[in-house]
Design a protein around this motif. Structure first.
Motif, mmCIF file in Angstrom:
data_model
loop_
_atom_site.group_PDB
_atom_site.id
_atom_site.type_symbol
_atom_site.label_atom_id
_atom_site.label_comp_id
_atom_site.label_asym_id
_atom_site.label_seq_id
_atom_site.Cartn_x
_atom_site.Cartn_y
_atom_site.Cartn_z
ATOM 1 N N LEU A 9 -0.385 12.104 6.554
ATOM 2 C CA LEU A 9 -0.527 13.393 5.882
ATOM 3 C C LEU A 9 -1.896 13.446 5.224
ATOM 4 C CD1 LEU A 9 2.998 13.597 4.229
ATOM 5 C CD2 LEU A 9 2.179 14.927 6.175
ATOM 6 N N GLY A 10 -2.488 14.625 5.200
ATOM 7 C CA GLY A 10 -3.757 14.826 4.516
ATOM 8 C C GLY A 10 -3.584 15.838 3.405
ATOM 9 N N ARG A 11 -4.515 15.823 2.446
ATOM 10 C CA ARG A 11 -4.473 16.779 1.340
ATOM 11 C C ARG A 11 -5.739 17.610 1.355
ATOM 12 N NH1 ARG A 11 -6.204 16.874 -3.995
ATOM 13 N NH2 ARG A 11 -7.149 14.828 -3.733
ATOM 14 N N VAL A 12 -5.568 18.935 1.351
ATOM 15 C CA VAL A 12 -6.709 19.840 1.337
ATOM 16 C C VAL A 12 -7.371 19.774 -0.039
ATOM 17 C CG1 VAL A 12 -7.452 22.249 1.519
ATOM 18 C CG2 VAL A 12 -5.655 21.375 3.040
ATOM 19 N N THR A 13 -8.673 19.492 -0.062
ATOM 20 C CA THR A 13 -9.369 19.366 -1.347
ATOM 21 C C THR A 13 -10.374 20.491 -1.581
ATOM 22 O OG1 THR A 13 -11.043 17.912 -0.366
ATOM 23 C CG2 THR A 13 -9.122 16.853 -1.399
ATOM 24 N N ASN A 14 -10.753 21.219 -0.528
ATOM 25 C CA ASN A 14 -11.681 22.334 -0.716
ATOM 26 C C ASN A 14 -11.565 23.311 0.445
ATOM 27 O OD1 ASN A 14 -13.735 23.695 -2.206
ATOM 28 N ND2 ASN A 14 -15.249 22.978 -0.740
ATOM 29 N N LEU A 15 -11.706 24.589 0.142
ATOM 30 C CA LEU A 15 -11.719 25.658 1.143
ATOM 31 C C LEU A 15 -12.924 26.540 0.867
ATOM 32 C CD1 LEU A 15 -7.947 26.612 0.906
ATOM 33 C CD2 LEU A 15 -9.011 25.433 2.823
ATOM 34 N N LYS A 16 -13.735 26.781 1.894
ATOM 35 C CA LYS A 16 -14.940 27.577 1.695
ATOM 36 C C LYS A 16 -15.142 28.508 2.881
ATOM 37 C CE LYS A 16 -19.932 27.240 1.131
ATOM 38 N NZ LYS A 16 -21.095 26.323 1.185
ATOM 39 N N TYR A 17 -15.161 29.812 2.596
ATOM 40 C CA TYR A 17 -15.424 30.791 3.649
ATOM 41 C C TYR A 17 -16.919 30.949 3.850
ATOM 42 C CZ TYR A 17 -10.648 32.370 4.362
ATOM 43 O OH TYR A 17 -9.331 32.429 4.705
ATOM 44 N N GLU A 18 -17.321 31.062 5.111
ATOM 45 C CA GLU A 18 -18.695 31.370 5.485
ATOM 46 C C GLU A 18 -18.617 32.396 6.608
ATOM 47 O OE1 GLU A 18 -22.806 29.160 6.893
ATOM 48 O OE2 GLU A 18 -20.894 28.135 7.126
ATOM 49 N N LEU A 19 -18.961 33.649 6.285
ATOM 50 C CA LEU A 19 -18.742 34.780 7.194
ATOM 51 C C LEU A 19 -17.262 34.795 7.567
ATOM 52 C CD1 LEU A 19 -22.009 34.478 9.324
ATOM 53 C CD2 LEU A 19 -21.581 35.930 7.339
ATOM 54 N N GLU A 20 -16.906 34.712 8.865
ATOM 55 C CA GLU A 20 -15.497 34.741 9.260
ATOM 56 C C GLU A 20 -14.906 33.345 9.445
ATOM 57 O OE1 GLU A 20 -15.461 37.325 12.712
ATOM 58 O OE2 GLU A 20 -14.905 39.015 11.424
ATOM 59 N N LEU A 22 -13.732 29.443 8.157
ATOM 60 C CA LEU A 22 -13.203 28.749 6.994
ATOM 61 C C LEU A 22 -13.475 27.256 7.151
ATOM 62 C CD1 LEU A 22 -11.557 28.624 4.358
ATOM 63 C CD2 LEU A 22 -9.477 28.470 5.768
ATOM 64 N N HIS A 23 -14.246 26.679 6.204
ATOM 65 C CA HIS A 23 -14.509 25.251 6.179
ATOM 66 C C HIS A 23 -13.427 24.595 5.316
ATOM 67 C CE1 HIS A 23 -18.337 26.055 8.044
ATOM 68 N NE2 HIS A 23 -18.656 26.886 7.061
ATOM 69 N N ILE A 24 -12.731 23.634 5.893
ATOM 70 C CA ILE A 24 -11.586 22.997 5.245
ATOM 71 C C ILE A 24 -11.911 21.529 5.019
ATOM 72 C CG2 ILE A 24 -9.118 22.473 5.446
ATOM 73 C CD1 ILE A 24 -9.257 24.738 7.759
ATOM 74 N N THR A 25 -11.886 21.096 3.777
ATOM 75 C CA THR A 25 -12.130 19.689 3.461
ATOM 76 C C THR A 25 -10.804 19.014 3.161
ATOM 77 O OG1 THR A 25 -14.323 20.218 2.602
ATOM 78 C CG2 THR A 25 -13.402 18.088 1.971
ATOM 79 N N VAL A 26 -10.605 17.867 3.800
ATOM 80 C CA VAL A 26 -9.327 17.153 3.732
ATOM 81 C C VAL A 26 -9.573 15.708 3.314
ATOM 82 C CG1 VAL A 26 -7.323 16.388 5.088
ATOM 83 C CG2 VAL A 26 -8.385 18.614 5.570
ATOM 84 N N LYS A 55 -13.894 9.566 1.355
ATOM 85 C CA LYS A 55 -12.521 9.720 1.852
ATOM 86 C C LYS A 55 -12.263 11.120 2.417
ATOM 87 C CE LYS A 55 -10.457 6.727 -1.674
ATOM 88 N NZ LYS A 55 -9.475 6.693 -2.759
ATOM 89 N N HIS A 56 -13.268 11.993 2.331
ATOM 90 C CA HIS A 56 -13.090 13.392 2.709
ATOM 91 C C HIS A 56 -13.851 13.727 3.985
ATOM 92 C CE1 HIS A 56 -12.482 13.063 -1.643
ATOM 93 N NE2 HIS A 56 -11.575 14.018 -1.484
ATOM 94 N N TYR A 57 -13.265 14.593 4.793
ATOM 95 C CA TYR A 57 -13.967 15.129 5.954
ATOM 96 C C TYR A 57 -13.744 16.635 5.986
ATOM 97 C CZ TYR A 57 -9.468 15.417 8.373
ATOM 98 O OH TYR A 57 -8.186 15.736 8.724
ATOM 99 N N THR A 58 -14.628 17.321 6.699
ATOM 100 C CA THR A 58 -14.560 18.780 6.775
ATOM 101 C C THR A 58 -14.459 19.221 8.231
ATOM 102 O OG1 THR A 58 -15.858 18.976 4.751
ATOM 103 C CG2 THR A 58 -15.727 20.941 6.146
ATOM 104 N N VAL A 59 -13.612 20.215 8.466
ATOM 105 C CA VAL A 59 -13.474 20.871 9.771
ATOM 106 C C VAL A 59 -13.660 22.362 9.566
ATOM 107 C CG1 VAL A 59 -11.949 19.122 10.784
ATOM 108 C CG2 VAL A 59 -10.966 21.007 9.469
ATOM 109 N N THR A 60 -13.950 23.073 10.644
ATOM 110 C CA THR A 60 -14.180 24.513 10.554
ATOM 111 C C THR A 60 -13.206 25.252 11.454
ATOM 112 O OG1 THR A 60 -16.520 24.142 10.103
ATOM 113 C CG2 THR A 60 -15.889 26.349 10.847
ATOM 114 N N ALA A 61 -12.542 26.258 10.900
ATOM 115 C CA ALA A 61 -11.651 27.131 11.665
ATOM 116 C C ALA A 61 -12.323 28.491 11.821
ATOM 117 C CB ALA A 61 -10.310 27.284 10.953
ATOM 118 N N ILE A 62 -12.415 28.960 13.070
ATOM 119 C CA ILE A 62 -13.021 30.270 13.331
ATOM 120 C C ILE A 62 -11.967 31.369 13.217
ATOM 121 C CG2 ILE A 62 -14.830 29.262 14.792
ATOM 122 C CD1 ILE A 62 -13.232 30.278 17.236
#
Length: 196
Positions: A9-20, A22-26, A55-62
């Motif tokens: 399991l991962g825990r979301v630690t940050n959410l950041k919108y950039e235009l459309e 969403l950058h999700i840090t886990v 311990k954190h990584y970021t992925v991007t959802a379009i």
């Protein structure tokens, strides 16, 4: 390609919108094993690692991903099911999962039985996705066997191990989940539609 067997399991630690987007840090237990450009399934959604920091990584959802999945509902501190792509030559313990979510569904019933839980989900059948009794379906990235298959709903039985080691334990009536239907069933459904 994934198997639907959740690693951690991962825990979301940050959410950041950039235009459309969403950058999700886990934060996860396997971040130190990841590399940039690697695929990781989050609640069954295949997303690419774009940054690693301790311990954190970021992925991007379009936008396409946000429109079709429950990723759009994530909040900081949310717990997500995580699975890295399978290695060629490993055992396929679940079923073939692409990480391409077909649609969302709503949890409409949770029944605790003696030693397991029965979850029922309702989905929009106008998208021509189907389940069959004893067939496979992926719910939030978890490979499961279908019971009580109907035109627009189905149930799955959850054993204690799965309940404890996935975010199923956080589901309530009304929870929105990601569904990926069995890839073979999708091709059969498509061929039937074309031949009708």
């Amino acid at each position: 390609m994934f198997t639907g067997i959740i690693e951690t399991l991962g825990r979301v630690t940050n959410l950041k919108y950039e235009l459309e987007n969403l950058h999700i840090t886990v934060e996860s237990s396997f971040t130190n094993e990841l590399k940039i450009d690697q695929s990781v399934a989050h609640n069954g959604v295949c997303l690419t690692v774009v940054n690693i920091d301790g311990k954190h990584y970021t992925v991007t959802a379009i936008k396409e991903t946000l429109d079709k999945t429950n990723i759009r509902n994530l909040q900081v501190a949310a717990i997500v099911n995580l699975e890295r792509a399978m290695k060629l030559g490993d055992r396929l313990d679940g079923h073939i999962v692409q990480g391409h979510v077909d649609q969302t569904a709503e949890c409409i019933n949770i029944k605790e039985t003696q030693g397991s839980w029965l979850y029922t989900f309702k989905y929009d059948s106008s998208l021509n996705n189907i389940t069959i009794e004893k067939g496979s379906v992926t719910v939030n990235g978890v490979s499961l066997t279908v019971v009580n298959s109907k035109r627009n709903e189905f149930s799955v039985a959850i054993i204690p191990y799965t309940h404890e080691h996935t975010n199923f334990k956080a589901f309530k009536i009304g929870s929105v989940v990601n569904l990926e239907f069995d890839v073979i069933g999708k091709y059969v459904s498509r061929l039937n539609a074309l031949n009708s």
